[in-house]
Design a protein around this motif. Structure first.
Motif, PDB file in Angstrom:
ATOM      1  N   UNK A   1     -62.384 -11.535  -9.092  1.00  0.00           N
ATOM      2  CA  UNK A   1     -62.903 -12.741  -8.448  1.00  0.00           C
ATOM      3  C   UNK A   1     -62.957 -12.492  -6.947  1.00  0.00           C
ATOM      4  N   UNK A   2     -64.147 -12.357  -6.420  1.00  0.00           N
ATOM      5  CA  UNK A   2     -64.330 -12.055  -5.004  1.00  0.00           C
ATOM      6  C   UNK A   2     -63.892 -13.203  -4.109  1.00  0.00           C
ATOM      7  N   UNK A   3     -63.743 -14.396  -4.702  1.00  0.00           N
ATOM      8  CA  UNK A   3     -63.356 -15.561  -3.906  1.00  0.00           C
ATOM      9  C   UNK A   3     -61.845 -15.753  -3.820  1.00  0.00           C
ATOM     10  N   UNK A   4     -61.093 -15.065  -4.657  1.00  0.00           N
ATOM     11  CA  UNK A   4     -59.652 -15.285  -4.695  1.00  0.00           C
ATOM     12  C   UNK A   4     -59.016 -14.963  -3.348  1.00  0.00           C
ATOM     13  N   UNK A   5     -58.230 -15.894  -2.866  1.00  0.00           N
ATOM     14  CA  UNK A   5     -57.554 -15.698  -1.589  1.00  0.00           C
ATOM     15  C   UNK A   5     -58.399 -15.995  -0.373  1.00  0.00           C
ATOM     16  N   UNK A   6     -59.615 -16.510  -0.597  1.00  0.00           N
ATOM     17  CA  UNK A   6     -60.478 -16.828   0.543  1.00  0.00           C
ATOM     18  C   UNK A   6     -59.874 -17.968   1.362  1.00  0.00           C
ATOM     19  N   UNK A   7     -60.260 -18.028   2.610  1.00  0.00           N
ATOM     20  CA  UNK A   7     -59.897 -19.173   3.446  1.00  0.00           C
ATOM     21  C   UNK A   7     -60.867 -20.297   3.102  1.00  0.00           C
ATOM     22  N   UNK A   8     -60.345 -21.478   2.739  1.00  0.00           N
ATOM     23  CA  UNK A   8     -61.192 -22.562   2.249  1.00  0.00           C
ATOM     24  C   UNK A   8     -60.966 -23.816   3.078  1.00  0.00           C
ATOM     25  N   UNK A   9     -62.050 -24.447   3.453  1.00  0.00           N
ATOM     26  CA  UNK A   9     -61.993 -25.739   4.134  1.00  0.00           C
ATOM     27  C   UNK A   9     -62.853 -26.721   3.350  1.00  0.00           C
ATOM     28  N   UNK A  10     -62.652 -28.003   3.597  1.00  0.00           N
ATOM     29  CA  UNK A  10     -63.409 -29.034   2.888  1.00  0.00           C
ATOM     30  C   UNK A  10     -63.742 -30.173   3.828  1.00  0.00           C
ATOM     31  N   UNK A  11     -64.814 -30.878   3.510  1.00  0.00           N
ATOM     32  CA  UNK A  11     -65.198 -32.035   4.329  1.00  0.00           C
ATOM     33  C   UNK A  11     -64.287 -33.224   4.090  1.00  0.00           C
ATOM     34  N   UNK A  12     -63.549 -33.197   2.959  1.00  0.00           N
ATOM     35  CA  UNK A  12     -62.613 -34.284   2.674  1.00  0.00           C
ATOM     36  C   UNK A  12     -61.542 -33.753   1.727  1.00  0.00           C
ATOM     37  N   UNK A  13     -60.291 -34.148   1.959  1.00  0.00           N
ATOM     38  CA  UNK A  13     -59.165 -33.757   1.104  1.00  0.00           C
ATOM     39  C   UNK A  13     -58.328 -34.983   0.816  1.00  0.00           C
ATOM     40  N   UNK A  14     -57.938 -35.112  -0.416  1.00  0.00           N
ATOM     41  CA  UNK A  14     -57.194 -36.298  -0.843  1.00  0.00           C
ATOM     42  C   UNK A  14     -55.776 -36.303  -0.267  1.00  0.00           C
TER      43      UNK A  14
ATOM     44  N   UNK B   1     -56.952 -24.617  -3.017  1.00  0.00           N
ATOM     45  CA  UNK B   1     -56.570 -24.519  -4.417  1.00  0.00           C
ATOM     46  C   UNK B   1     -57.733 -24.098  -5.316  1.00  0.00           C
ATOM     47  N   UNK B   2     -58.963 -24.209  -4.828  1.00  0.00           N
ATOM     48  CA  UNK B   2     -60.102 -23.768  -5.647  1.00  0.00           C
ATOM     49  C   UNK B   2     -60.157 -22.247  -5.746  1.00  0.00           C
ATOM     50  N   UNK B   3     -59.418 -21.555  -4.888  1.00  0.00           N
ATOM     51  CA  UNK B   3     -59.480 -20.086  -4.854  1.00  0.00           C
ATOM     52  C   UNK B   3     -58.098 -19.459  -5.000  1.00  0.00           C
ATOM     53  N   UNK B   4     -57.155 -20.204  -5.614  1.00  0.00           N
ATOM     54  CA  UNK B   4     -55.799 -19.656  -5.751  1.00  0.00           C
ATOM     55  C   UNK B   4     -55.566 -18.977  -7.093  1.00  0.00           C
ATOM     56  N   UNK B   5     -56.574 -18.973  -7.964  1.00  0.00           N
ATOM     57  CA  UNK B   5     -56.440 -18.317  -9.256  1.00  0.00           C
ATOM     58  C   UNK B   5     -55.611 -19.087 -10.265  1.00  0.00           C
ATOM     59  N   UNK B   6     -55.265 -20.332  -9.963  1.00  0.00           N
ATOM     60  CA  UNK B   6     -54.444 -21.161 -10.849  1.00  0.00           C
ATOM     61  C   UNK B   6     -55.278 -22.341 -11.335  1.00  0.00           C
ATOM     62  N   UNK B   7     -55.588 -22.366 -12.627  1.00  0.00           N
ATOM     63  CA  UNK B   7     -56.449 -23.415 -13.172  1.00  0.00           C
ATOM     64  C   UNK B   7     -55.765 -24.774 -13.232  1.00  0.00           C
TER      65      UNK B   7
ATOM     66  N   UNK C   1     -63.337 -33.402  -8.422  1.00  0.00           N
ATOM     67  CA  UNK C   1     -62.273 -32.401  -8.460  1.00  0.00           C
ATOM     68  C   UNK C   1     -62.880 -31.039  -8.784  1.00  0.00           C
ATOM     69  N   UNK C   2     -62.296 -29.998  -8.231  1.00  0.00           N
ATOM     70  CA  UNK C   2     -62.639 -28.625  -8.600  1.00  0.00           C
ATOM     71  C   UNK C   2     -61.346 -27.826  -8.636  1.00  0.00           C
ATOM     72  N   UNK C   3     -61.094 -27.150  -9.767  1.00  0.00           N
ATOM     73  CA  UNK C   3     -59.934 -26.261  -9.773  1.00  0.00           C
ATOM     74  C   UNK C   3     -60.320 -24.804  -9.563  1.00  0.00           C
ATOM     75  N   UNK C   4     -61.622 -24.508  -9.656  1.00  0.00           N
ATOM     76  CA  UNK C   4     -62.073 -23.129  -9.477  1.00  0.00           C
ATOM     77  C   UNK C   4     -63.436 -23.076  -8.813  1.00  0.00           C
ATOM     78  N   UNK C   5     -63.531 -22.229  -7.806  1.00  0.00           N
ATOM     79  CA  UNK C   5     -64.806 -21.730  -7.307  1.00  0.00           C
ATOM     80  C   UNK C   5     -64.657 -20.213  -7.296  1.00  0.00           C
ATOM     81  N   UNK C   6     -65.328 -19.558  -8.241  1.00  0.00           N
ATOM     82  CA  UNK C   6     -65.203 -18.116  -8.382  1.00  0.00           C
ATOM     83  C   UNK C   6     -66.515 -17.416  -8.088  1.00  0.00           C
ATOM     84  N   UNK C   7     -66.429 -16.231  -7.510  1.00  0.00           N
ATOM     85  CA  UNK C   7     -67.602 -15.414  -7.197  1.00  0.00           C
ATOM     86  C   UNK C   7     -67.440 -14.059  -7.874  1.00  0.00           C
ATOM     87  N   UNK C   8     -68.487 -13.624  -8.579  1.00  0.00           N
ATOM     88  CA  UNK C   8     -68.391 -12.397  -9.349  1.00  0.00           C
ATOM     89  C   UNK C   8     -69.700 -11.610  -9.258  1.00  0.00           C
ATOM     90  N   UNK C   9     -69.612 -10.326  -9.531  1.00  0.00           N
ATOM     91  CA  UNK C   9     -70.796  -9.462  -9.589  1.00  0.00           C
ATOM     92  C   UNK C   9     -70.940  -8.949 -11.011  1.00  0.00           C
TER      93      UNK C   9
END
Length: 310
Positions: A180-193, A203-209, A299-307
């Motif tokens: 997963x090319x996205x794992x461990x990425x630095x992630x920001x959001x326009x809104x967080x609960x 948490x979308x890129x922490x590898x934990x569903x 909600x999103x628990x995963x944003x993954x990037x793959x080749x």
């Protein structure tokens, strides 16, 4: 071993043995099978098993045997309006409903061969790896469960050609989704609960569903932006909702920053348990996923990037 699924297929009477005699019966399939007691019996004898039919009660027929789910896949089904064997099902109910209160996800059933049973003449007609990959992306990749029929041969074993095809499919899927090319990425959001990190964008890129990003109540449009450690080439984007909270997302799109400008990568409607976006290969360090429409705070628990790999 334990029974994990019970199929109620067709449920329309027809030719067969009834009371020890071969005959043809025409039945009222709304009452003949005594569905409430039949389902209750399964619950008693095999509690973990899910039950399948075009009316559920646990998983439902996708409405075809072509190996494809609808582009927009909703898990809701109003079970009070449909019954197993209902002739209206494929046209009126198979797509599911976002407004129905019963949670009955779709299952895609398709055979690796032209038919459901083994015939030596079909050994040369087993679906290719490319065909099976297409089925995977059009079923699992659209939020449905995939049930791939593999009929045993006259030895009682999986035919060698079928087994070889499955191993090759597994190899390609493992190679594609291993990293997963996205794992461990630095992630920001326009809104967080809320003020804590319980629903943080990262948490979308922490590898934990089990962890997920969410917005505040009333916020139904928002974006998460991933900054990778370095630019990478990807052609698969995996999105997953925290489905224990239901399906919420109705529209989304993905962009990538290429040469300093945000370029469209792809878009879609439902997400559910999993949505796999196939796109043209793109090299980028920054990727943005925007929820354009949701029925409640998304909600999103995963944003993954793959080749993809061949």
């Amino acid at each position: 071993g334990p029974v994990f699924e019970v199929w109620f297929d067709g449920a329309n009477g027809g030719d067969g043995f009834y009371g020890g005699a071969r005959e043809r019966r025409r039945i009222d399939n709304t009452t003949y099978y005594d569905w409430p007691n039949t389902w209750d019996l399964v619950r008693q004898l095999a509690p973990p098993a899910v039950m399948f039919s075009d009316a559920g009660p646990d998983v439902r027929w996708v409405g075809n045997e072509a190996g494809t789910a609808f582009e927009t896949t909703w898990y809701g089904l109003d079970r009070s309006k449909v019954y197993p064997g209902d002739p209206r099902y494929a046209k009126e109910f198979a797509r599911g409903s976002l407004d129905s209160g019963d949670w009955v996800p779709p299952e895609v059933d398709v055979s690796i061969r032209p038919g459901w049973f083994y015939h030596p003449a079909e050994d040369a007609k087993v679906k290719s790896v490319d065909d099976l990959l297409e089925i995977y992306y059009r079923s699992v990749g659209r939020g449905a469960n995939l049930l791939l029929n593999i009929p045993p041969d006259r030895r009682g074993l999986i035919p060698d050609v079928d087994a070889g095809r499955l191993r090759e499919l597994r190899r390609v899927l493992d190679a594609t989704f291993r990293t997963d090319l996205a794992k461990g990425a630095r992630v920001t959001a326009t809104d967080v609960r809320g003020p804590s990190n319980r629903f943080a964008a990262g948490l979308v890129a922490d590898g934990n569903a089990r962890t997920y990003w969410a917005t505040n109540d009333g916020v139904t449009t928002a974006s998460v932006e991933l900054e990778l450690r370095e630019a990478a080439v990807f052609d698969r984007v995996v999105l997953q909702e925290a489905v224990a909270l239901g399906q919420r997302v109705e529209a989304w799109h993905v962009q990538a920053e290429v040469d300093g400008r945000w370029q469209p990568v792809g878009e879609g409607t439902s997400i559910g348990y999993k949505r796999i976006l196939r796109c043209e290969p793109v090299k980028a360090r920054r990727v943005r996923v925007t929820i354009d429409k949701a029925r409640a705070c998304p909600t999103l628990n995963t944003v993954g990037l793959f080749k993809s790999q061949s």
